[in-house]
Scaffold this active site. Structure first.
Site, PDB file in Angstrom:
ATOM      1  N   LEU A  23       0.824  -1.199   0.000  1.00  0.00           N
ATOM      2  CA  LEU A  23       0.000   0.000   0.000  1.00  0.00           C
ATOM      3  C   LEU A  23       0.862   1.254   0.000  1.00  0.00           C
ATOM      4  CD1 LEU A  23      -2.064  -1.466   2.873  1.00  0.00           C
ATOM      5  CD2 LEU A  23      -3.157  -0.871   0.702  1.00  0.00           C
ATOM      6  N   ASP A  24       0.594   2.141  -0.941  1.00  0.00           N
ATOM      7  CA  ASP A  24       1.194   3.468  -0.872  1.00  0.00           C
ATOM      8  C   ASP A  24       0.638   4.168   0.363  1.00  0.00           C
ATOM      9  OD1 ASP A  24       2.554   5.840  -1.824  1.00  0.00           O
ATOM     10  OD2 ASP A  24       0.563   6.566  -2.399  1.00  0.00           O
ATOM     11  N   LEU A  25       1.326   5.186   0.832  1.00  0.00           N
ATOM     12  CA  LEU A  25       0.887   5.896   2.038  1.00  0.00           C
ATOM     13  C   LEU A  25       0.197   7.212   1.693  1.00  0.00           C
ATOM     14  CD1 LEU A  25       0.833   5.962   5.147  1.00  0.00           C
ATOM     15  CD2 LEU A  25       3.118   7.025   5.068  1.00  0.00           C
TER      16      LEU A  25
END
Length: 244
Positions: free
Chosen positions: A9-11
């Site tokens: 997951l990107d933040l």
């Protein structure tokens, strides 16, 4: 037994709305250098890519980029990193994925020294197997190298999927043989994610878990809510390729 899939997951722009702190830090940097401060539309392009790439794109002379980064980091580490919030519903979506047997980890272009504390402060860390980010600014890095580091550390035996809101998430995942599911609530420009090669784009936070599970060909856990609209065509029954 089928090995558990891994979702990276990107933040910024995917799990958290980090624009207020990033924009404030960028304004401090431009002001410190005595350069015109870009407007909000331009500053939104800061969210996602490494700042060492973003400053030149907004007119900072290459020889002054280190100075700009230092001013940016000075504000960010004391104040800007906390001018941030988790998107409504994200925590519940991550819990649904965990309940469905999905492994979760963050892979972000933000320096790891900041990403880890942010995930801790905002309650995301207990849902994650790891937080992987960029090394210090003087060490070359890209989204592809961050994804590679996450795969090397987590050694997934099952399917792998990236979830992100910008084109560099797509490119970084694909460089490691991983497909990317885009999200529309982040900072991408219109058409950016599909143009970069995201196989689908989730329009609303409440559709995230359902879209991920559909892409991984896994059933939702009992009691899970159906998701929102997904633009594009996730491939039922076809798991994304792994990066190993």
């Amino acid at each position: 037994m089928t090995p558990a899939p891994l979702v990276l997951l990107d933040l910024d722009g995917t799990l958290t709305d980090s624009y207020p702190g990033i924009a404030a830090s960028a304004r401090v940097a431009f002001t410190t250098l005595g350069l015109p401060v870009p407007g909000d539309a331009a500053l939104r392009r800061f969210v996602g890519p490494p700042v060492v790439e973003s400053f030149p794109r907004l007119g900072v002379p290459p020889e002054r980029v280190p100075e700009a980064v230092a001013a940016y980091r000075g504000y960010f580490r004391t104040t800007g990193m906390w001018e941030n919030s988790v998107y409504d519903g994200i925590t519940e979506q991550l819990r649904t994925l965990r309940d469905a047997g999905v492994r979760l980890a963050v892979a972000t272009s933000k320096p790891e020294v900041f990403a880890g504390p942010i995930c801790e402060r905002f309650g995301l860390a207990p849902l994650l197997e790891g937080v992987f980010g960029a090394p210090p600014d003087h060490v070359p890095s890209s989204k592809a190298t961050v994804v590679a580091a996450a795969l090397d550390a987590l050694r997934p035996a099952g399917a792998v999927l990236m979830v992100g809101d910008r084109e560099h998430d797509v490119h970084g995942a694909r460089a490691n043989g991983v497909d990317c599911l885009g999200v529309a609530w982040g900072y991408a420009q219109s058409g950016e994610l599909r143009g970069a090669g995201a196989f689908a784009v989730v329009d609303h936070v409440d559709g995230l878990a359902a879209a991920v599970l559909a892409a991984l060909d896994r059933p939702a856990p009992p009691g899970a809510q159906p998701g929102g609209v997904v633009s594009g065509s996730p491939r039922p029954g076809e798991a994304p390729t792994t990066g190993t």
